[in-house]
Design a protein around this motif. Structure first.
Motif, PDB file in Angstrom:
ATOM      1  N   ALA A 191      -6.562   7.666   5.953  1.00  0.00           N
ATOM      2  CA  ALA A 191      -6.462   6.448   5.147  1.00  0.00           C
ATOM      3  C   ALA A 191      -6.269   5.267   6.085  1.00  0.00           C
ATOM      4  N   SER A 192      -7.250   4.385   6.102  1.00  0.00           N
ATOM      5  CA  SER A 192      -7.179   3.191   6.947  1.00  0.00           C
ATOM      6  C   SER A 192      -6.511   2.050   6.186  1.00  0.00           C
TER       7      SER A 192
ATOM      8  N   MET B  12       0.843  -1.164   0.000  1.00  0.00           N
ATOM      9  CA  MET B  12       0.000   0.000   0.000  1.00  0.00           C
ATOM     10  C   MET B  12       0.894   1.235   0.000  1.00  0.00           C
ATOM     11  N   LYS B  13       0.531   2.199  -0.822  1.00  0.00           N
ATOM     12  CA  LYS B  13       1.256   3.455  -0.898  1.00  0.00           C
ATOM     13  C   LYS B  13       0.373   4.563  -0.336  1.00  0.00           C
ATOM     14  N   ILE B  14       1.001   5.418   0.452  1.00  0.00           N
ATOM     15  CA  ILE B  14       0.310   6.559   1.037  1.00  0.00           C
ATOM     16  C   ILE B  14       0.860   7.818   0.375  1.00  0.00           C
ATOM     17  N   HIS B  15      -0.020   8.644  -0.148  1.00  0.00           N
ATOM     18  CA  HIS B  15       0.370   9.919  -0.732  1.00  0.00           C
ATOM     19  C   HIS B  15       0.132  11.002   0.312  1.00  0.00           C
ATOM     20  N   ARG B  16       1.179  11.709   0.693  1.00  0.00           N
ATOM     21  CA  ARG B  16       1.083  12.742   1.735  1.00  0.00           C
ATOM     22  C   ARG B  16      -0.043  13.739   1.480  1.00  0.00           C
ATOM     23  N   ASN B  17      -0.150  14.206   0.241  1.00  0.00           N
ATOM     24  CA  ASN B  17      -1.114  15.257  -0.055  1.00  0.00           C
ATOM     25  C   ASN B  17      -2.563  14.758  -0.048  1.00  0.00           C
ATOM     26  N   LEU B  18      -2.775  13.445  -0.051  1.00  0.00           N
ATOM     27  CA  LEU B  18      -4.141  12.926  -0.025  1.00  0.00           C
ATOM     28  C   LEU B  18      -4.677  12.732   1.390  1.00  0.00           C
ATOM     29  N   ILE B  19      -3.790  12.820   2.390  1.00  0.00           N
ATOM     30  CA  ILE B  19      -4.224  12.713   3.784  1.00  0.00           C
ATOM     31  C   ILE B  19      -4.507  14.132   4.278  1.00  0.00           C
TER      32      ILE B  19
END
Length: 164
Positions: free
Chosen positions: A14-15, A1-8
């Motif tokens: 994001a769970s 899973m990738k987390i994009h900083r700007n989408l949080i």
């Protein structure tokens, strides 16, 4: 899973709830860690009231460790919860880990948490400190005698100096 900083955002986190594969890690960099298996992580990435990127997670799995006393390999199950900040830069204030990229891999975040949780000098349950061997002896803290002379100049105490 990738987390994009700007989408949080403060309104949207994001769970995650997934198994994490850490088999591709280079375990040679970690002397007592020999492997990680059955790693499962669940939690959430979110922004706190100061808009810092945070993660709250629960991680479980099995760590294969080398006993620091006997070098025996053994499995040690773990299950813990943690919460920390994902810092963008080393100069940023906060308690957490530095991830300068805009895209953060979940397995990197989980590994940082696991690595912090594991003991620096692991001991297999029941392992004992060896007593001694050929050319060396091991003393416990109680057996060590304190040094009589603690000053580096104590060796000069008996030196006779003439006045000139």
């Amino acid at each position: 899973m990738k987390i994009h900083r700007n989408l949080i955002t403060p309104a949207k986190g994001a769970s995650f709830d997934e198994d994490v594969d850490l088999s591709d890690l280079d375990y040679a960099r970690f002397p007592s860690l020999k492997g990680l298996s059955r790693v499962h992580a669940e939690g959430e990435f979110y922004r706190d009231e100061d808009e810092n990127l945070m993660v709250a997670l629960r991680v479980s799995g099995v760590a294969t460790l080398s006993d620091s006393r006997t070098s025996e390999i053994y499995d040690d199950p773990f299950d813990f919860e943690d919460e920390f900040q994902l810092l963008k830069d080393v100069s940023e204030e906060g308690e957490g880990y530095v991830f300068p990229e805009n895209v953060i891999e979940l397995h990197d975040v989980v590994f940082c948490a696991i690595h912090s949780y594991l003991p620096i000098c692991p001991h297999k349950p029941g392992s004992k400190l060896p007593s001694s061997g050929e050319g060396y002896s091991i003393l416990t803290e109680d057996e060590v005698k304190p040094l009589e002379n603690t000053s580096p100049f104590a060796a000069l105490d008996d030196y006779d100096v003439e006045d000139k």
